[in-house]
Design a protein around this motif. Structure first.
Motif, PDB file in Angstrom:
ATOM      1  N   HIS A   1       0.830  -1.199   0.000  1.00 24.69           N
ATOM      2  CA  HIS A   1       0.000   0.000   0.000  1.00 24.69           C
ATOM      3  C   HIS A   1       0.864   1.248   0.000  1.00 24.69           C
ATOM      4  N   SER A   2       0.469   2.223  -0.800  1.00 26.58           N
ATOM      5  CA  SER A   2       1.090   3.540  -0.722  1.00 26.58           C
ATOM      6  C   SER A   2       0.379   4.344   0.356  1.00 26.58           C
ATOM      7  N   ALA A   3       1.008   5.430   0.770  1.00 28.03           N
ATOM      8  CA  ALA A   3       0.420   6.263   1.806  1.00 28.03           C
ATOM      9  C   ALA A   3      -0.843   6.932   1.270  1.00 28.03           C
ATOM     10  N   PRO A   4      -1.819   7.186   2.141  1.00 29.77           N
ATOM     11  CA  PRO A   4      -3.018   7.897   1.705  1.00 29.77           C
ATOM     12  C   PRO A   4      -2.675   9.351   1.393  1.00 29.77           C
ATOM     13  N   PRO A   5      -3.534  10.050   0.658  1.00 25.01           N
ATOM     14  CA  PRO A   5      -3.323  11.485   0.461  1.00 25.01           C
ATOM     15  C   PRO A   5      -3.146  12.178   1.799  1.00 25.01           C
ATOM     16  N   ALA A   6      -2.279  13.168   1.827  1.00 28.29           N
ATOM     17  CA  ALA A   6      -1.936  13.827   3.090  1.00 28.29           C
ATOM     18  C   ALA A   6      -3.162  14.358   3.810  1.00 28.29           C
ATOM     19  N   VAL A   7      -4.113  14.919   3.056  1.00 25.73           N
ATOM     20  CA  VAL A   7      -5.287  15.500   3.702  1.00 25.73           C
ATOM     21  C   VAL A   7      -6.088  14.442   4.440  1.00 25.73           C
ATOM     22  N   LEU A   8      -6.210  13.233   3.876  1.00 20.97           N
ATOM     23  CA  LEU A   8      -6.946  12.168   4.544  1.00 20.97           C
ATOM     24  C   LEU A   8      -6.179  11.645   5.748  1.00 20.97           C
ATOM     25  N   ALA A   9      -4.879  11.487   5.599  1.00 15.76           N
ATOM     26  CA  ALA A   9      -4.061  11.025   6.721  1.00 15.76           C
ATOM     27  C   ALA A   9      -4.139  11.995   7.883  1.00 15.76           C
ATOM     28  N   GLU A  10      -4.103  13.292   7.582  1.00 12.74           N
ATOM     29  CA  GLU A  10      -4.151  14.306   8.635  1.00 12.74           C
ATOM     30  C   GLU A  10      -5.518  14.354   9.312  1.00 12.74           C
ATOM     31  N   LEU A  11      -6.591  14.262   8.514  1.00 10.16           N
ATOM     32  CA  LEU A  11      -7.930  14.259   9.099  1.00 10.16           C
ATOM     33  C   LEU A  11      -8.131  13.044   9.991  1.00 10.16           C
ATOM     34  N   ALA A  12      -7.726  11.872   9.507  1.00 10.14           N
ATOM     35  CA  ALA A  12      -7.867  10.654  10.307  1.00 10.14           C
ATOM     36  C   ALA A  12      -7.047  10.740  11.578  1.00 10.14           C
ATOM     37  N   SER A  13      -5.809  11.204  11.464  1.00 11.58           N
ATOM     38  CA  SER A  13      -4.926  11.290  12.615  1.00 11.58           C
ATOM     39  C   SER A  13      -5.488  12.231  13.679  1.00 11.58           C
ATOM     40  N   SER A  14      -6.139  13.313  13.243  1.00 10.34           N
ATOM     41  CA  SER A  14      -6.719  14.259  14.204  1.00 10.34           C
ATOM     42  C   SER A  14      -7.845  13.634  15.017  1.00 10.34           C
ATOM     43  N   CYS A  15      -8.373  12.509  14.526  1.00 11.90           N
ATOM     44  CA  CYS A  15      -9.433  11.786  15.232  1.00 11.90           C
ATOM     45  C   CYS A  15      -8.890  10.567  15.984  1.00 11.90           C
ATOM     46  N   GLY A  16      -7.565  10.381  15.938  1.00  8.54           N
ATOM     47  CA  GLY A  16      -6.969   9.221  16.585  1.00  8.54           C
ATOM     48  C   GLY A  16      -7.130   7.953  15.773  1.00  8.54           C
ATOM     49  N   VAL A  17      -7.278   8.104  14.454  1.00  9.41           N
ATOM     50  CA  VAL A  17      -7.481   6.979  13.544  1.00  9.41           C
ATOM     51  C   VAL A  17      -6.356   6.964  12.528  1.00  9.41           C
ATOM     52  N   CYS A  18      -5.966   5.774  12.097  1.00  8.18           N
ATOM     53  CA  CYS A  18      -4.892   5.649  11.116  1.00  8.18           C
ATOM     54  C   CYS A  18      -5.292   4.698  10.000  1.00  8.18           C
ATOM     55  N   PHE A  19      -4.837   4.982   8.788  1.00  7.44           N
ATOM     56  CA  PHE A  19      -4.968   4.042   7.688  1.00  7.44           C
ATOM     57  C   PHE A  19      -3.898   2.959   7.838  1.00  7.44           C
ATOM     58  N   ASN A  20      -4.344   1.710   7.900  1.00  2.00           N
ATOM     59  CA  ASN A  20      -3.459   0.549   8.055  1.00  2.00           C
ATOM     60  C   ASN A  20      -2.650   0.588   9.352  1.00  2.00           C
TER      61      ASN A  20
ATOM     62  N   ARG B   1      -8.201  -0.631   7.655  1.00  2.00           N
ATOM     63  CA  ARG B   1      -7.304  -1.525   6.934  1.00  2.00           C
ATOM     64  C   ARG B   1      -7.680  -1.511   5.453  1.00  2.00           C
ATOM     65  N   VAL B   2      -6.849  -0.892   4.651  1.00  5.83           N
ATOM     66  CA  VAL B   2      -7.146  -0.684   3.235  1.00  5.83           C
ATOM     67  C   VAL B   2      -6.743  -1.908   2.411  1.00  5.83           C
ATOM     68  N   HIS B   3      -7.688  -2.409   1.608  1.00  8.35           N
ATOM     69  CA  HIS B   3      -7.409  -3.517   0.695  1.00  8.35           C
ATOM     70  C   HIS B   3      -7.251  -3.038  -0.744  1.00  8.35           C
ATOM     71  N   ASP B   4      -7.803  -1.879  -1.037  1.00  6.25           N
ATOM     72  CA  ASP B   4      -7.749  -1.339  -2.398  1.00  6.25           C
ATOM     73  C   ASP B   4      -7.610   0.179  -2.293  1.00  6.25           C
ATOM     74  N   GLU B   5      -6.579   0.722  -2.905  1.00  4.46           N
ATOM     75  CA  GLU B   5      -6.294   2.147  -2.775  1.00  4.46           C
ATOM     76  C   GLU B   5      -7.328   3.044  -3.435  1.00  4.46           C
ATOM     77  N   ASP B   6      -8.276   2.467  -4.165  1.00  5.82           N
ATOM     78  CA  ASP B   6      -9.379   3.251  -4.715  1.00  5.82           C
ATOM     79  C   ASP B   6     -10.232   3.859  -3.608  1.00  5.82           C
ATOM     80  N   VAL B   7     -10.097   3.339  -2.389  1.00  6.02           N
ATOM     81  CA  VAL B   7     -10.800   3.899  -1.230  1.00  6.02           C
ATOM     82  C   VAL B   7     -10.529   5.392  -1.103  1.00  6.02           C
ATOM     83  N   TYR B   8      -9.288   5.796  -1.283  1.00  5.77           N
ATOM     84  CA  TYR B   8      -8.925   7.206  -1.103  1.00  5.77           C
ATOM     85  C   TYR B   8      -9.672   8.092  -2.098  1.00  5.77           C
TER      86      TYR B   8
END
Length: 387
Positions: free
Chosen positions: A15-34, A42-49
């Motif tokens: 998996h590649s890293a999610p777009p920065a904006v999504l990573a930052e929004l998730a992190s601000s909620c205490g949530v992480c991709f993968n 837990r991302v199985h397909d990067e089309d999720v982003y």
């Protein structure tokens, strides 16, 4: 490099890293991709982003239904996201779609008489076997009352009895139930309080099963929109139906109830509420679960009853809905092997997403559960609230 909860994206070879904006929004909620926490995505397909960025909550939910991502604790994921208002913050990246949804609610009466039966067809008529497996023996599809209960069946009976006591039911009284479901309240009230119940529903399957379950009791179940109600009743109750009325119809709804309620009667309204007025509803819930639904705010209800009813009591036990939803999921999950051949995996994921996202909604305190007791202004005597 993006890190979250000690997780290093370079360790994820698939998996590649999610777009920065999504990573930052998730992190601000205490949530992480993968990430490693049970509430991480837990991302199985990067089309999720792409789906999140272009379709917002609708794309997020559809991607889950299609198996593009997973989460061990969906309820906790949504608790964290909603507690930090991610739905509003993410809306900024989907302004055009959000504007379209707001205009749809503003310009059209999504709960008009012509559309009133749509939710019955698309949700309540999906199959009584699903609801029978998920719900308690009374088949109550609304928040239970857990104050002195240790299991779902006891909590639902406690809710039904609480409603009866708040309405001060007396043997021989005529009760109108707006949105009778599968007859749980009608059966309980007629059996334990000796009242006559006229229940209405927009679901053919609910009408059929409720009539069967209430056979031999002074209960009549009709396939009817609330705007078609005539006559007058000693008491009125509406449990878990007001969410389908819509703000454009609140005045008409309460006017129907006012006309139908005897001068000395009581009206109990049991409804989900939201902590602030919103111009739209969640697009995933609207498409897949409750078409044309809209949660009321306290301000919207207060405006609609102004001049029509006296507010005798307003009881909030929103946390009980979190526990109710989790119990429903346990029942559904236990019964899934029996249901699977008929409904399939995508339905199971949709239903899990629905119940778990709603549990997180109430856990975040955005979601509330209200019971209001209302009376006509000319009613005499005092009312004493019951808990």
């Amino acid at each position: 490099m993006e890190t979250c909860s000690g997780h290093d994206w370079r360790a994820e070879s698939n998996h590649s890293a999610p777009p920065a904006v999504l990573a930052e929004l998730a992190s601000s909620c205490g949530v992480c991709f993968n990430g490693d926490a049970p509430w991480d995505i837990r991302v199985h397909d990067e089309d999720v982003y792409r789906l999140i960025l272009t379709r917002g909550p609708l794309g997020f939910g559809e991607a889950y239904m299609d198996g593009l991502w997973d989460c061990a604790r969906l309820d906790e994921l949504f608790h964290r996201l909603l507690k930090h208002r991610i739905d509003e913050r993410l809306g900024g990246w989907n302004r055009l779609r959000l504007l379209g949804e707001m205009l749809r609610h503003r310009l059209f009466n999504l709960q008009s008489p012509r559309r009133a039966f749509q939710v019955g067809i698309e949700h309540y008529d999906i199959g009584n076997d699903v609801f029978a497996a998920m719900l308690d023996p009374t088949m109550s599809y609304s928040c239970a009352y857990w104050q002195d209960a240790a299991d779902l069946a006891t909590a639902q009976r406690a809710k039904l009895d609480l409603v009866c006591r708040k309405l001060e039911l007396k043997a021989g009284e005529r009760v109108l139930e707006i949105g009778c479901g599968w007859g749980g309240f009608a059966h309980y009230a007629a059996t334990h309080y000796g009242v006559e119940v006229f229940g209405i529903t927009v679901s053919k399957e609910q009408q059929r099963l409720a009539a069967e379950r209430c056979a031999g009791l002074p209960v009549n179940i009709a396939l009817l929109d609330y705007r078609q109600v005539t006559g007058q009743f000693d008491k009125i109750v509406s449990i878990g139906m007001f969410e389908h009325v819509g703000p454009k119809n609140y005045p008409a709804y309460f006017e129907v109830a006012r006309r139908a309620l005897a001068p000395e009667g009581l009206f109990l309204l049991h409804t989900i509420g939201i902590d602030h007025t919103t111009p739209h509803t969640d697009p995933w819930i609207d498409k897949y679960i409750f078409p044309n639904g809209k949660l009321p705010s306290a301000a919207e209800i207060a405006r609609a009853i102004d001049g029509r009813f006296v507010l005798e009591d307003w009881h909030n036990f929103g946390p009980d809905y979190d526990r109710t939803l989790m119990a429903w999921w346990e029942n559904f999950d236990r019964a899934w092997p029996m249901l699977a051949p008929k409904y399939g995996e995508r339905f199971r994921r949709m239903w899990r997403y629905y119940l778990m996202s709603c549990a997180g909604f109430f856990r975040s305190r955005q979601g509330q559960l209200w019971q209001l007791v209302l009376s006509r202004p000319e009613r005499s005597g005092d009312y004493r609230s019951i808990r």
